[in-house]
Scaffold this motif. Sequence first.
Motif, PDB file in Angstrom:
ATOM      1  N   THR A 106      -4.269   7.749  10.389  1.00 35.82           N
ATOM      2  CA  THR A 106      -4.703   6.073  10.110  1.00 35.82           C
ATOM      3  C   THR A 106      -4.090   5.907   8.724  1.00 35.82           C
ATOM      4  N   LYS A 162      -0.316   5.221   8.746  1.00 37.10           N
ATOM      5  CA  LYS A 162      -0.113   3.882   9.697  1.00 37.10           C
ATOM      6  C   LYS A 162      -0.191   2.837   8.808  1.00 37.10           C
ATOM      7  N   GLU A 163      -1.518   2.730   7.935  1.00 31.14           N
ATOM      8  CA  GLU A 163      -1.923   1.571   7.174  1.00 31.14           C
ATOM      9  C   GLU A 163      -1.068   1.355   6.030  1.00 31.14           C
ATOM     10  N   LYS A 165       0.670  -1.172   0.343  1.00 31.47           N
ATOM     11  CA  LYS A 165       0.191  -0.035  -0.057  1.00 31.47           C
ATOM     12  C   LYS A 165       0.670   1.313  -0.011  1.00 31.47           C
TER      13      LYS A 165
END
Length: 179
Positions: free
Chosen positions: A64, A67-68, A2
């Motif tokens: 978030t 973080k992902e 990602k």
Amino acid sequence: MKITAFAGSNSKTSINKRLVTYTASLFNQPDTTVLDLNDYDMPLYGMDLELENGIPNDIFKISTILKESDLLIISLAEHNGAYATVFKNLFDWLSRVDGTKGFHNKPIFLMASSPGGRGGASVLEIAKARLPFNDGEVIDTYSLPNFSSNFNDKDGITDPELKSILFDKIENIKSQLKF
């Protein structure tokens, strides 16, 4: 893998957003997101504002997303030799989120471009030195000088040497991160 990419600029015609969008596409990863900082509500950071209102929800959303992610690609605009205000503001807010100092120990491909011949070299040096203190692992950097002479939306980077340097860096990052 990602990838999250964004420009440290809030200009609607940002050359750094054009560069980071182009670069992210070269990784050929289906799970790639290019953020536009204009899409997030980030009032100018101040301790009084934070004490009164807390951290804005959009900052938690961005935190978030970071973080992902497996790789962050950030292209910084240079204003008076330093970060653009929107990036510094984001940086300040992210550092206030519990559990992180900002960038969640993510690998960062740090970039900059400018209309001039130094290609944002000053902001790159500042960010390269600073981001590790805020949980950012700068794994490589790239500077594109003279943006309007070296980039167009159809072909991307038009200077063969500068294009080759970017492609080599991307291949090294893919190898290092096992894309």
